[in-house]
Design an enzyme around this catalytic site. Sequence first.
Site, PDB file in Angstrom:
ATOM      1  N   GLU A 290       0.821  -1.207   0.000  1.00  0.00           N
ATOM      2  CA  GLU A 290       0.000   0.000   0.000  1.00  0.00           C
ATOM      3  C   GLU A 290       0.850   1.250   0.000  1.00  0.00           C
ATOM      4  O   GLU A 290       0.582   2.199  -0.750  1.00  0.00           O
ATOM      5  CB  GLU A 290      -0.930  -0.003   1.215  1.00  0.00           C
ATOM      6  N   ASP A 294       0.917   4.076  -2.968  1.00  0.00           N
ATOM      7  CA  ASP A 294       0.517   5.462  -2.733  1.00  0.00           C
ATOM      8  C   ASP A 294       1.623   6.450  -3.075  1.00  0.00           C
ATOM      9  O   ASP A 294       1.356   7.530  -3.623  1.00  0.00           O
ATOM     10  CB  ASP A 294       0.088   5.641  -1.276  1.00  0.00           C
ATOM     11  N   SER A 486      -7.770   1.880  -3.449  1.00  0.00           N
ATOM     12  CA  SER A 486      -6.543   2.451  -2.898  1.00  0.00           C
ATOM     13  C   SER A 486      -5.590   2.878  -4.008  1.00  0.00           C
ATOM     14  O   SER A 486      -4.661   3.643  -3.751  1.00  0.00           O
ATOM     15  CB  SER A 486      -5.855   1.460  -1.963  1.00  0.00           C
ATOM     16  N   ASP A 527     -17.965  10.554 -17.660  1.00  0.00           N
ATOM     17  CA  ASP A 527     -19.064   9.849 -17.021  1.00  0.00           C
ATOM     18  C   ASP A 527     -18.943   8.350 -17.253  1.00  0.00           C
ATOM     19  O   ASP A 527     -18.770   7.903 -18.388  1.00  0.00           O
ATOM     20  CB  ASP A 527     -20.393  10.366 -17.590  1.00  0.00           C
ATOM     21  N   ILE A 528     -19.043   7.583 -16.190  1.00  0.00           N
ATOM     22  CA  ILE A 528     -18.959   6.123 -16.277  1.00  0.00           C
ATOM     23  C   ILE A 528     -20.383   5.570 -16.177  1.00  0.00           C
ATOM     24  O   ILE A 528     -21.070   5.807 -15.181  1.00  0.00           O
ATOM     25  CB  ILE A 528     -18.082   5.539 -15.150  1.00  0.00           C
ATOM     26  N   GLY A 546     -24.590  10.324 -15.249  1.00  0.00           N
ATOM     27  CA  GLY A 546     -24.558  11.239 -14.110  1.00  0.00           C
ATOM     28  C   GLY A 546     -23.926  10.573 -12.907  1.00  0.00           C
ATOM     29  O   GLY A 546     -23.226   9.561 -13.025  1.00  0.00           O
ATOM     30  N   ASP A 548     -23.414   8.243  -9.733  1.00  0.00           N
ATOM     31  CA  ASP A 548     -23.902   6.936  -9.276  1.00  0.00           C
ATOM     32  C   ASP A 548     -23.039   6.460  -8.113  1.00  0.00           C
ATOM     33  O   ASP A 548     -21.903   6.914  -7.946  1.00  0.00           O
ATOM     34  CB  ASP A 548     -23.896   5.906 -10.418  1.00  0.00           C
TER      35      ASP A 548
END
Length: 567
Positions: A290, A294, A486, A527-528, A546, A548
Site C-alpha cells: 500500500e 501510494d 486504494s 461519465d462512467i 450522471g 452513481d
Amino acid sequence: MVRLSSYAALLSGFASSMAAGIPTRRAMAVHDERELPVHFANAGTPSPDTLMNLKLALTASDMAGLEQTFWDVSTPGNALYGQHLSFEETKVFAAPTTDTVTAVTAWLNENGINNITTTGAFDDWLAFTVPISTANSLFEADFQNFTEIGGPTQLIRTLSYSLPVDLQQHINLLHPSTDFVRNIKGPIFRASVPGSSLNNTARALTAPSSCNSVVTPTCLQDLYGIPTTPATQASSKLAVSGFIDQWPQTADLKTFLGALRTDISSATTFTLQTLDGGSDPQAARDAGIEANLDIQYTVGVATGVPITFISVGEDNTDGIDGFLDIMNNINAQTAPPFVLTTSYGFDEPDLTSAMANQLCNAYMTSGTRGVSILFASGDGGVSGSQSQSCSTFIPTFPSGCPFLTSVGATQDVTETSASFSSGGFSNIFARPSYQTTPVATYLTALGSTNSGKFSTTGRAFPDVAAQGVNVEIVDGGSTGLVDGTSCASPIFASVIALINDRLVAAGKSPLGFLNPFLYANPTAFFDITTGDNPGCNTNGFPAKAGWDPVTGLGTPNFASLLAAAGV
C-alpha cells in the site's frame, strides 16, 4: 501499557486520593450504547486492576460557527470562497471553553483522578489512566475483553457508558468505549494479468490498448490529460497517510520512476513525517504494498509536487488505528498540506455515531484550513470495505462523512466501473446539499431496485473515481499489479495537487474541500455508465449516466477541471 513500577505507583496514588473522601454521586444518564457487533465475541472479564488509558472529547466552543465558515470558504460563488482560516482563527471555534475544561476536570478530580493531560490539536481532549474497576464505576460501564471472530483484533470495550447529566453538554464522548474497529487492510497485489472487459462509453481522451492490461503513469496521463510539466510551488504539498506498518521504499520508487517516468529524475523522492512511533525502515523485507503504491502514484503522477509520507505507528491511543491522531497533527500545523490522500478505511457500523462525528468534524476542520481530504471508498462493493456476508448494504467510513471526497475505482481504457468499488449511502450522516439533485436523479432512475437494503436519505458516496485495476507498481524489488480503490485515491489526489500548483502560481487559494466545486462542474468528468458493485447477494448498484454510487461523478478530465478552477 505502563511499566510495573508506574502501574503500582498509579494504583497507590489513586487509592490514596480516594481515601481522602468519597464524593457525592452525581445524577448520571446513558451517553452511548450499542449491540455487540456480529464480528466480535466476548472473551471474558479483564482483571479489575488492568489499567486503561482513557480520553474524554470536549465539546467545541462554536462547532456550528466552524461548520458555517467551512461551507462559506468551500462553496464557489460565496463571497468568502477560498478564504481559508489560519490555525489561530480555527482555534477560536474549535477549542473548548474554559468553563468546559474546568467543569470536566473538577469532576475527574473529585473522583480521585488527577493524572490528567490535555491533548488534541485544540486542547480538546482530556487524557487519564485508571484501573478498569474505576472506569466501570465512574462511567457506569462494563468493560470486557472482546476478540474478532476469525480475525486478529482484540479489544477492551464496553457496550454502554454514562456521564453526569450536568456534564453532557461539555463532553462529546469517552474513548475507547463502544467502538469496535477491526484491523484495516491493504490492496490486492499479484504478478499475473487478468483478462479485461470492454465498455463503449465515448470519451475525448484515450490510451493504448495495453493499458487494459497494465496501468502506468503514462496511461493515466493519456486517459485524463494529466500534464508532465513539473509543478513549481513549494507550498503546494500533497501528503500520503500510512498505517499498519506499511512503509514505502526509496529503492522501489527509484526503480519505478526509472522504468515508468523516464522524463524525470529517478532520484525524485518524498519527505518522511512520523507520529505515534511511526517509521520507514529501508529494507526489501519491509516493503509495504500500500505504501509503495501510494507513493509511486503520487510522486510518479503529480510531477514536481512536494510529497510527504506520514507514517502513523502503532503507539496510537485513539483506538482507531491513528486516524484521529493524524488529523489532530495536521490540524495543529501552521502550514498543513493542501491535499491528504488515505487508502484505508472501516465499515461504518464499526464506529459509533459519536466517534464518526468526532472524526468527521476533524476532516471539516481541515477543510476550513484549505486541505482537500480524499479517501478510497473501499473494496467490498455494497458489502463494505472488504467483501463479506451481509443482508443489507454496509456503508464504509470515512467515505460516508460529507466533509471529504470519496474515490471509487474504474478499469479499462474505455472505463467501466470496477466491481469491487464500494459505494452507497451512510446510515449516520444526512445527505449534504451539494449532492441533492444528482443523487435524487439517480434514485429516481434506480426505482425499487434493492429497496430496503440501504438508506435513501444518507450521504451518498463515492464522489469521483479513477483507475483501480491492473495498476503497476514495484514492491520489494519486484514488479506486480495492484487492484483497489486504494489505487484510485492517490491518482485523483495527484490531479488535485497539480491544479492547486497552478492556482497558487496564479496567486489564488488552493481548492480546499472539493465537493461543492466538483458537484458544480459535472461536465469536467468522464461519465462512467456501465458496471455495478455486487455484494450482499445482489448486483449492488448499477452505474448510470450522471452521478452513481459506484463511480460518483466519474473520472477526471484535467483540462476541464483546471478551467473550472479558473486557471
